[in-house]
Enzyme design. Structure first.
Site, PDB file in Angstrom:
ATOM      1  N   TYR A  94       0.811  -1.235   0.000  1.00 32.16           N
ATOM      2  CA  TYR A  94       0.000   0.000   0.000  1.00 32.16           C
ATOM      3  C   TYR A  94       0.842   1.281   0.000  1.00 32.16           C
ATOM      4  O   TYR A  94       2.042   1.230   0.154  1.00 32.16           O
ATOM      5  CB  TYR A  94      -1.106  -0.015   1.058  1.00 32.16           C
ATOM      6  N   GLU A  95       0.184   2.394  -0.247  1.00 34.64           N
ATOM      7  CA  GLU A  95       0.862   3.686  -0.470  1.00 34.64           C
ATOM      8  C   GLU A  95       1.862   3.608  -1.625  1.00 34.64           C
ATOM      9  O   GLU A  95       2.907   4.261  -1.592  1.00 34.64           O
ATOM     10  CB  GLU A  95       1.585   4.163   0.805  1.00 34.64           C
ATOM     11  N   GLY A  96       1.516   2.854  -2.633  1.00 34.91           N
ATOM     12  CA  GLY A  96       2.432   2.664  -3.771  1.00 34.91           C
ATOM     13  C   GLY A  96       3.286   1.441  -3.498  1.00 34.91           C
ATOM     14  O   GLY A  96       4.064   1.427  -2.539  1.00 34.91           O
TER      15      GLY A  96
END
Lengths: 564, 564
Positions: free
Chosen positions: A421-423
């Site tokens: 997550y978050e890239g």
């Protein structure tokens, strides 16, 4: 085996590795003296040990559930959240103007790490709220700020981040949620969002959703997206909770880990919202939120690594198999790998935090560039370390590691999402070799110069450590130059992940060398540094060969050949 | 996305990488012609695709449970087990004398891989039974053989392996279970065993436990241990099921993965048993069982890798994020890593299987030594590959990888145990640098000579692949010499794991080079080989530096410093 917050390690790193004194030397953070930060670390540690650690297993065993459209959280979570809020820990680095402590981000990093070690699943609720606070501080109107910030900072309300849709994950610009202008200046938001962390709960108060959606005249892709504040309850003018907004939780995901964190599918049906920032410029505001969230996710990697390390250390001291297993060479190798890598990753996220604090406090572009460079490395390297350390923790437990009861496996399940997550970590690596090198490599070379200068100074005292660090840095410099010389970005992307890992390895060598130098090349930290430099740092060679292999071979093979 | 058995890859490896023809050239395995093995591979593939693949998720979601002291297996498991038995697949390499197919072990390896790809949890039941069959074939009395082998081979009964106790895991010699002699030549066995895979089920028939226990006059440690056959039901003379024996399942473990496989705590209360082999020499018989089980566990690593690879390939072809994600360089890097490492690991376990078959068929010591050398590498390297490939599979799925529904995470949970059971991968590595080098390195050097000779032959056609393989082998040779020179075994053990990994990397390079040469350096396999040699093989340098670091630094740090 209760968790013990690594307060001493923080103090040591502040003083000797990341030069916290320079942060306290700025006007903005003049209050963050050694005495003050030291006292806060102690209190933070107590909170994590006493409030969060006891609920960690429970949240895994009894995860959040959806009952009649309402999220019921794990036993003990509501009380623990309230205790965190009452302690003021939700607002460590939020501005004092709206009730925050106004401390440097580096203190928030300490908080985030300890929370991740002891209850990552619950910790995500304040973590997302922190990101929302930051986005509002930078982009919201005064009216929105006054309505939302005090309540988010105090923990009376919580915040979420609504980006992802079924067809729009890494490609945010593909989103389909729509917004329309209302006559009263508000907007109506319609669409479905997935993977919404803490999209609802039963802690009381409001759940404030920041939602990305496209106005009718918003263009295609990311440039036509606007950001809206869409609260679960429409607040009355006095801030009390009014009417229920037309939004709701459709379902919860059944996940590999962080079972205590409700991951929601959210449905917005003409829900009332207010614009944050300018129309069609929602991505800018979202990036503010995402940037610090990236660092925070890296910090979660460190937190899980620390939790798994302590857990494995305790087991290795007790378990007997031909003597205490801590005496076996291979177990010591694993424990030292865990310890050395956790220190490297912790130093890295703190280094990045200090750069952000210095950028905020001084406004100097060089600090901003340093922070921008370190952010993707901090996110990806530290979460990779979190995963690897958690796996070693399972391995040290032998057969017991596969049994959920011991808790070793929970660390490995919980931490898995941090690489995604978050890239994803792949996207972080592409950011590093792409956007972060649009300065012609200046930020990278400046950092490598610093590392080499330090290694040269260290050479007189610790040549056997300084020399390999210098050598690895020099090889990394060649790889940076190679990256810059590639005009086809795919040639960079093809080796981006091993390049980022090698960069993290070199930074780790630098931090360990600093630690060893701080004790004059004689003491525990020097021993750990020696282990790191002799055994883990040498990975850089193979990684950088991989990094510089180019993309030709990846596309020389056709898709049909690939899947055959 | 249905599973497709990698039948073509097997055929290719048989012909070009592991020289299956030499196995068929022996008198014992003269029937294992290319036509025959090819037909069997096709049938095996069908069984895995049609019988096992459909029940894989179900067993994860609805694991085995204990009800009133009886294990209830996952829905569909009993039928699938019966289908496997009816197809004759439980007896691929068991002797024809008692109903087995008498095929080479290499065919059993193909069977085990396909089973692990499609339903590892159920597959463990016949896997353990295979081990028991082998132990009985080698060590049991004729009476025991006649009573048990036909029924174990047909799948009417199943077998288990009872070694581990709460205080005796890796250290088997610490076990406390006791046996006493009865007047009728039988024995009474008492004790508690843990981690007993498929310790009970509801498939019908008998559950036959091979149990390690100590007789009153058995000495301390492993030398005083005897092995007993202790069935759930005492068989009547005609082989029908008689009285219930005094043993039972106390509880099932709640595990990270393989939920469909009941992992039992077993209690034996003066249970009636019969000696297998000689008194006090139970470990010898157990080693027969464990040795092949080690290879089989390595094969499970390959199977999970193949399953995860196919699963990720299917997703990457469908998922759109700025175009199909299979087009992205970083995704291709991950897919090619998975593909190249799965091939390397598969070739390794087949190479080891062929060596075992040749040893069995010819009795030549050199083949035995080759098999003994390759077994720990096959076990540890292939399960490490299984774990890494499964993790990449999760990563390719992005956020969906963390959601259990997609099945990507199940591969990573299921495979985790393979690095632990049948001797942790650390123990395999110690075996490699310890026992397996008691020949002065002869077996290792002979293998390295072969690899270099092949690389020298390949140099004219594929210098860019042959040269790095030769170079890596030469560096590995130096590391073998270094290991042999260490008199303190801890200096070997301190780097045993990276040494084993490097050995696996070099073998992988060798197999890929063979594959590329087989197609004349032009084709899909050459492209994959190039990826492996340029990007993955270079890891050997860092690994071997680590391998040769010695133990001094591991013990220079005190326990107090380590846990601080």
């Amino acid at each position: 085996m209760p968790y013990r917050a690594p307060v001493e390690d923080y103090r040591f790193i502040f003083e000797n590795v990341v030069d916290m004194a320079q942060v306290a030397g700025t006007e903005r953070f003049a209050d963050a003296t050694e005495d003050m930060t030291s006292a806060i670390l102690t209190e933070l540690g107590k909170m994590a040990e006493e409030v969060l650690y006891p609920i960690q297993r429970n949240g895994d065993l009894n995860g959040a559930v959806l009952e009649n459209g309402v999220v019921r959280t794990s036993p003990g979570y509501a009380e623990a959240f309230r205790a965190m809020a009452d302690g003021g820990w939700l607002s460590v680095s939020a501005t004092p103007e709206h009730g925050g402590m106004g401390l440097p981000l580096v203190m928030n990093t300490a908080y985030n790490e300890m929370v991740a070690s002891t209850c990552m699943a619950l910790g995500l609720c304040p973590l997302l709220t922190q990101g929302q606070i930051e986005a509002l501080e930078h982009h919201a109107s005064d009216a929105l700020k006054e309505m939302y910030l005090p309540k988010l900072i105090s923990g009376e309300w919580t915040g979420t981040m609504n980006l992802t849709e079924p067809g729009a994950g890494s490609d945010v610009g593909a989103l389909k949620s729509k917004a329309e202008r209302n006559d009263d200046g508000s907007y109506s938001v319609t669409g479905q969002k997935i993977f919404i962390t803490w999209g609802d709960h039963d802690f009381g108060g409001n759940v404030c959703h920041l939602v990305l959606a496209r106005l009718p005249d918003g263009g295609a892709g990311t440039k036509g997206i606007s950001l809206f504040m869409v609260p679960k309850f429409l607040p009355n003018e006095d801030g009390s909770l009014g009417e229920r907004n037309s939004l709701g939780v459709v379902s919860l995901e059944h996940k590999l880990g962080i079972h205590g964190s409700p991951t929601c599918v959210m449905q917005f049906d003409g829900a009332k919202g207010w614009l944050v920032g300018q129309e069609h410029k929602g991505m800018a505001a979202m990036f503010t939120m995402m940037n610090n969230a990236r660092l925070s996710v890296g910090v979660q990697g460190v937190g899980i690594a620390e939790g798994a390390l302590q857990h494995a250390m305790a087991y290795a001291q007790e378990r007997e198999q031909m003597g205490k297993i801590i005496q076996h060479a291979d177990v010591r190798r694993m424990l030292l790998t865990m310890k050395a890598d956790t220190f490297a990753a912790r130093s890295l996220v703190l280094d990045c935090s200090v750069a952000l604090d210095m950028a905020n406090a001084t406004g100097e572009a060089a600090w901003g560039a340093r922070a921008a460079l370190l952010t993707p490395i901090a996110k990806a390297f530290s979460t990779d370390v979190g995963m690897a350390v958690a796996e070693l923790g399972v391995q040290i437990h032998g057969g017991m590691g596969f049994i959920e009861e011991t808790g070793a496996a929970q660390f490995s399940r919980d931490v898995r999402i941090t690489a995604i997550y978050e890239g994803t970590n792949g996207i972080q690596a592409m950011d590093l070799v792409g956007r972060k090198m649009m300065d012609g490599g200046e930020a990278a070379f400046t950092l490598l110069d610093e590392i080499e200068t330090h290694a040269e100074q260290a050479r007189a005292v610790l040549p056997e450590l300084a020399e390999p660090v210098w050598q690895a840095t020099e090889t990394l410099r060649e790889a940076v130059e190679w990256m810059l010389a590639q005009k086809d970005m795919n040639d960079r992307f093809a080796g981006a992940v091993p390049f980022l890992t090698a960069f993290g390895r070199v930074l780790g060598g630098h931090y360990h060398l600093k630690a060893a130098m701080a004790e004059g090349g004689n003491g525990t930290r020097t021993k750990v540094a020696r282990f790191y430099v002799n055994r883990l740092l040498p990975q850089f060679g193979g990684l950088l060969e991989h990094a510089m292999a180019g993309a030709a071979d990846l596309y020389d093979i056709t898709n049909d050949e690939l899947v055959a």
